[in-house]
Scaffold this motif. Structure first.
Motif, PDB file in Angstrom:
ATOM      1  N   VAL A  11      13.790   0.099  22.592  1.00 35.76           N
ATOM      2  CA  VAL A  11      14.239  -0.350  21.351  1.00 35.76           C
ATOM      3  C   VAL A  11      14.493   0.692  20.537  1.00 35.76           C
ATOM      4  O   VAL A  11      13.805   1.961  20.944  1.00 35.76           O
ATOM      5  CB  VAL A  11      13.265  -1.256  20.372  1.00 35.76           C
ATOM      6  CG1 VAL A  11      13.162  -2.710  21.443  1.00 35.76           C
ATOM      7  CG2 VAL A  11      11.993  -0.710  20.671  1.00 35.76           C
ATOM      8  N   ARG A  24      15.843  -7.902  15.574  1.00 36.41           N
ATOM      9  CA  ARG A  24      16.521  -7.706  16.883  1.00 36.41           C
ATOM     10  C   ARG A  24      16.725  -9.084  17.386  1.00 36.41           C
ATOM     11  O   ARG A  24      16.135 -10.282  16.857  1.00 36.41           O
ATOM     12  CB  ARG A  24      15.118  -7.118  17.753  1.00 36.41           C
ATOM     13  CG  ARG A  24      14.803  -5.598  17.559  1.00 36.41           C
ATOM     14  CD  ARG A  24      13.861  -5.127  18.506  1.00 36.41           C
ATOM     15  NE  ARG A  24      12.751  -6.157  18.714  1.00 36.41           N
ATOM     16  CZ  ARG A  24      11.948  -5.924  19.830  1.00 36.41           C
ATOM     17  NH1 ARG A  24      12.586  -5.432  20.832  1.00 36.41           N
ATOM     18  NH2 ARG A  24      11.037  -6.865  19.595  1.00 36.41           N
ATOM     19  N   CYS A  34      16.297 -14.665  18.044  1.00 39.96           N
ATOM     20  CA  CYS A  34      16.280 -13.575  17.198  1.00 39.96           C
ATOM     21  C   CYS A  34      14.765 -13.309  16.469  1.00 39.96           C
ATOM     22  O   CYS A  34      14.286 -14.271  16.439  1.00 39.96           O
ATOM     23  CB  CYS A  34      17.342 -13.386  16.112  1.00 39.96           C
ATOM     24  SG  CYS A  34      16.907 -14.667  14.890  1.00 39.96           S
TER      25      CYS A  34
END
Length: 885
Positions: free
Chosen positions: A394, A625, A619
């Motif tokens: 991420v 994200r 989500c």
């Protein structure tokens, strides 16, 4: 290259006693003072003489005056172990040679660390890369020691000087360059005459393996390591310090690193001429009498192919017990050496990280709890973090370098027209420079993303003027206290006073130190004890087009539950969703901090189109994200009974760790004009799956068959780990899916609960305070709540309310309601309330199930559709990186 060292002797302390330790008395100003002083001296002398006589009489020998030097080593160790600060221990080690020997002993340091915790960073040794800064003067050192801030009290920088290192016979007064540090040891290589850089090379042939020296500045000891004749023909990828072997650690009592317990690993480039390539080679030097260089040849290394040209391989960083080298022209492939097993391998980072790889824009760093990669992409500094367990990468931080440096002194508009370069990187900061002017250095703090130029790490080794040094030595600066000066235990007390988990999440997202404090298991336990296990940040409310006008921008809206969440409603927006944002998605389910949405289906085409299986997205609004779940091509024409997020007790939650179950409708294999259910499971990589749909149950079940038409099957509720569908014209039958076993069954409710069945007047609810299963019915416009008793399964009528009578005084109530078109309809139901409307018109009101009170003022009456509570705990995985290690 910036190298910092944590000194093994962690504190210092001055222990002074005995005769001669008292300061001299000031001169007497008057005769009276001289007389009193003489009397006091004669009295003290008489007492000392008497005590010596007594001691001599008892021992049979004259007593000798003792000083601090007469204290045995084992007693001195006991005294020094009582020090409560590593700073004091460093001061004690600097007192004399004997104390320094006692403090530097591996067994003593192990005992001190077990009593007092982590090491103290005394400072950093800074080096200069000639490509980005002024090289040192001829014969001068390229290494500068910069004390930590605040500096170690009582320890001068001279204790960390390196003037004790040996000189070679070539007349060079400074023959070494610093290449690595670990604990209190430094590793140097012999400086080459052609260049002052370890990583540079004149051509593709590389350079020969140099002589090395390992030293300990605090004790001023060193050990030379001559290069073996076999190594001198191999180009060197790098040399690094490692902790000593376990056997040596047991002998020394340390288990850390010291002059008697260390290892040096050298990575070499071994050419295989017959294949026009090369393989990596690892060599290890072990300290001790039986130590020396050993070549570690393995089959794994022989299977790793490297380019023949040595200059295509560049050191990229050291993190998580591994060493990383980038390889040019290999699509971002990385050479990795595991220092625990001494095995080489080739690793490939994801495409989003290794795209447009360049040795000047790529670094691997150790974040303590997670592996991180620092990239410069289009002059944006990006920090990628790998989540523990799932392996998902991420973006942890993003800084636009042209914008962030706009106000810095010396900044020119012509900078950043080309890609910026990374000069050095570690877990705390990244040192960068624009290509247009390589000596305009600035650094980015990784915790805060702050860009600055005034830190000493940005200065390099500029040419210094004597007058400037003199002014700097006399100028005293007092730094103002900031929030970073607050100790961790005080910060914990402050954060425990926060009355909202949403606010705590915001605090955890501010910097890495706060995130570490908040994510600590003991802190979270204390916080949940004070404020409850889960706090609801708000509710996502939906609108069923059958009862109200569609909302602008989608069929859902976030309604905050606290004023704090109301101020941060933008944190819960879904404008980051792909394929047109939130306008293209419908909300289906919510679990913890995750939302499940499906791609909007066209309203034309009837049931065959509106209930068809389609793409999904999961989500996490707080971290913005998401993960798209594609509908497999072989399932696009299946009808869907429902899609749901599942709980997973073993999971940590988050976008990287979830499960989705889809219930599809298929034609029966053996019976004509009948159907059967089919369940599909999607498991993300973090929850043990491979990120694809898997068939859970797709076989003919004798006891489970459904009507041929899917519109006869209606979802009626989810309660106590089960999902329920009502079936029209099936004699009170209900289709049930057990979430834990993913098995289907047909359940029959009692006649008084079921009859007369209507999909608009029947709901199954649960998850109440007592955990009992409940059914909400509208029968003759009376709202009835049936409860199943524990154990026997008997159903009883718990509560009832007459809707025509209870709503009579509400605003907008018309006399013709509840009588012209039959029963009222249930729009939505939960464990707390039921949303109802008469059939005559969409006139919403709700009934509180605890009190059976009817009202219309609540915001839930404005949104006729299911509501989904959004919990701000458990924590998002992006904030949980430091707890997964």
């Amino acid at each position: 290259m910036l190298i910092s060292t944590s000194m093994r002797a962690e504190s210092q302390f001055f222990f002074i006693s005995g005769k001669g330790s008292m300061p001299p008395s000031p001169p007497m100003a008057t005769t009276e003072r001289r007389r009193r002083c003489g009397q006091r001296q004669r009295r003290d002398k008489h007492k000392r003489g008497s005590s010596m006589k007594v001691a001599g009489a008892g021992d049979g020998a004259a007593a000798v005056m003792t000083t601090v030097e007469d204290v045995p080593d084992h007693l001195l160790e006991v005294i020094l172990l009582r020090l409560d600060s590593s700073v004091s221990l460093l001061r004690a080690a600097a007192a004399c040679t004997r104390w320094r020997r006692v403090v530097a002993d591996a067994g003593f340091l192990r005992s001190f660390r077990s009593l007092h915790g982590a090491r103290h960073v005394a400072g950093r040794y800074h080096t200069v890369d000639p490509s980005f800064g002024w090289p040192p003067s001829a014969g001068g050192s390229s290494v500068v020691f910069v004390p930590s801030s605040p500096p170690v009290i009582g320890v001068a920088s001279r204790f960390f000087s390196l003037d004790f290192l040996p000189d070679y016979d070539d007349g060079n007064s400074w023959s070494w360059e610093l290449v690595d540090s670990r604990g209190g040891l430094l590793l140097f290589s012999k400086k080459r005459k052609s260049t002052g850089r370890w990583a540079a090379m004149a051509d593709a042939r590389g350079f020969s393996f140099p002589d090395l020296v390992v030293c300990e500045p605090l004790t001023r000891r060193y050990q030379g390591i001559a290069s073996a004749v076999y190594f001198r023909r191999h180009p060197c990828l790098g040399v690094f310090l490692l902790d000593g072997d376990a056997a040596d650690a047991d002998d020394t009592g340390g288990g850390g690193i010291g002059m008697s317990n260390f290892r040096v690993v050298a990575a070499l480039h071994d050419r295989t001429w017959q294949h026009d390539g090369a393989v990596p080679l690892a060599c290890v030097f072990t300290s001790g009498s039986d130590g020396g260089w050993r070549v570690l040849q393995s089959a794994a290394a022989a299977a790793v192919d490297l380019p023949e040209r040595f200059d295509f391989i560049n050191f990229a960083g050291r993190a998580g017990g591994c060493l990383y080298w980038g390889i040019d022209g290999e699509d971002g492939a990385m050479l990795v050496l595991d220092v625990a097993t001494m095995r080489f391998s080739i690793d490939m980072f994801p495409e989003t990280i290794r795209a447009s790889y360049d040795k000047w824009t790529f670094r691997v760093i150790d974040g303590g709890y997670a592996l991180r990669v620092v990239r410069v992409m289009r002059n944006d500094l990006k920090v990628f973090a790998q989540l523990a367990g799932s392996g998902e990468w991420v973006v942890e931080r993003l800084v636009s370098l042209p914008e962030a440096t706009r106000e810095l002194p010396g900044r020119r508009e012509t900078y950043f027209r080309q890609e910026a370069k990374i000069v050095a990187a570690n877990a705390a900061y990244v040192l960068l420079t624009p290509q247009e002017k390589k000596r305009w250095l600035f650094s980015v703090e990784l915790e805060t993303g702050k860009v600055e130029r005034r830190h000493e790490r940005n200065r390099g080794r500029r040419r210094r003027r004597r007058q400037r040094r003199k002014r700097a030595s006399t100028k005293q600066l007092t730094a103002a206290a900031t929030v970073q000066d607050v100790p961790d235990h005080v910060l914990e007390m402050i954060l425990l006073r926060v009355d909202s988990s949403a606010c705590l999440v915001r605090a955890a997202a501010s910097c890495r130190r706060w995130r570490r404090v908040v994510a600590d298991a003991a802190f979270l336990h204390s916080f949940r004890t004070l404020h409850g296990a889960h706090r609801v940040a708000g509710v996502y409310r939906t609108v069923d087009p059958a009862y109200g006008r569609p909302l602008p921008g989608g069929n859902f809206v976030f309604v905050p539950s606290t004023p704090l969440a109301a101020g941060d409603s933008c944190c819960f927006a879904l404008d980051f969703l792909p394929y047109g944002g939130r306008n293209s998605w419908e909300l289906l389910d919510c679990r913890g901090g995750l939302l499940l949405l499906s791609k909007k289906r066209p309203r034309f085409g009837g049931v065959a189109t509106s209930r068809r299986f389609t793409d999904l997205v999961v989500c996490e609004p707080l971290t913005r994200r998401y993960q798209v779940i594609r509908c497999p091509a072989n399932l696009k024409f299946f009808m869907c009974l429902g899609v749901f997020l599942l709980d997973d007790d073993a999971a940590t939650g988050g976008v990287s760790n979830f499960r989705v179950i889809a219930v599809l409708f298929d034609h029966h294999r053996w019976l004509d004009y009948r159907g059967m259910p089919m369940s599909m499971m999607f498991s993300s990589s973090g929850s043990g799956g491979d990120g694809t749909w898997q068939v859970v149950q797709w076989e003919t079940i004798d006891d489970v068959d459904l009507p041929h038409w899917i519109e006869h099957i209606t979802f009626v509720g989810r309660a106590n780990g089960r999902i329920y569908w009502g079936i029209d014209n099936e004699d009170v039958a209900t289709l049930v899916l057990d979430e834990s076993t993913t098995e289907f069954a047909i359940t029959m409710f009692p006649e008084n609960v079921w009859a007369p069945y209507d999909k608009y007047t029947f709901r199954v609810i649960g998850d109440g305070d007592d955990g009992a299963l409940r059914v909400v019915r509208v029968i003759n416009n009376d709202l009835k709540v049936f409860t199943q008793l524990a154990g026997g399964g008997e159903w009883v009528l718990e509560k009832t309310v007459s809707l025509p009578e209870a709503t009579r005084g509400l605003p907008g109530r018309e006399e013709g309601l509840f009588f012209q078109h039959g029963e009222a309809m249930i729009v939505a139901a939960s464990a707390a309330y039921v949303l109802v409307t008469p059939r005559e018109k969409a006139w919403m009101f709700s009934v509180e199930l605890d009190t059976m009170e009817v009202e219309r003022e609540h915001d839930r009456n404005w949104y006729p559709g299911p509501a989904y509570q959004y919990e701000s705990l458990p924590w998002p995985p992006a904030l949980q990186v430091c707890t997964d290690g």
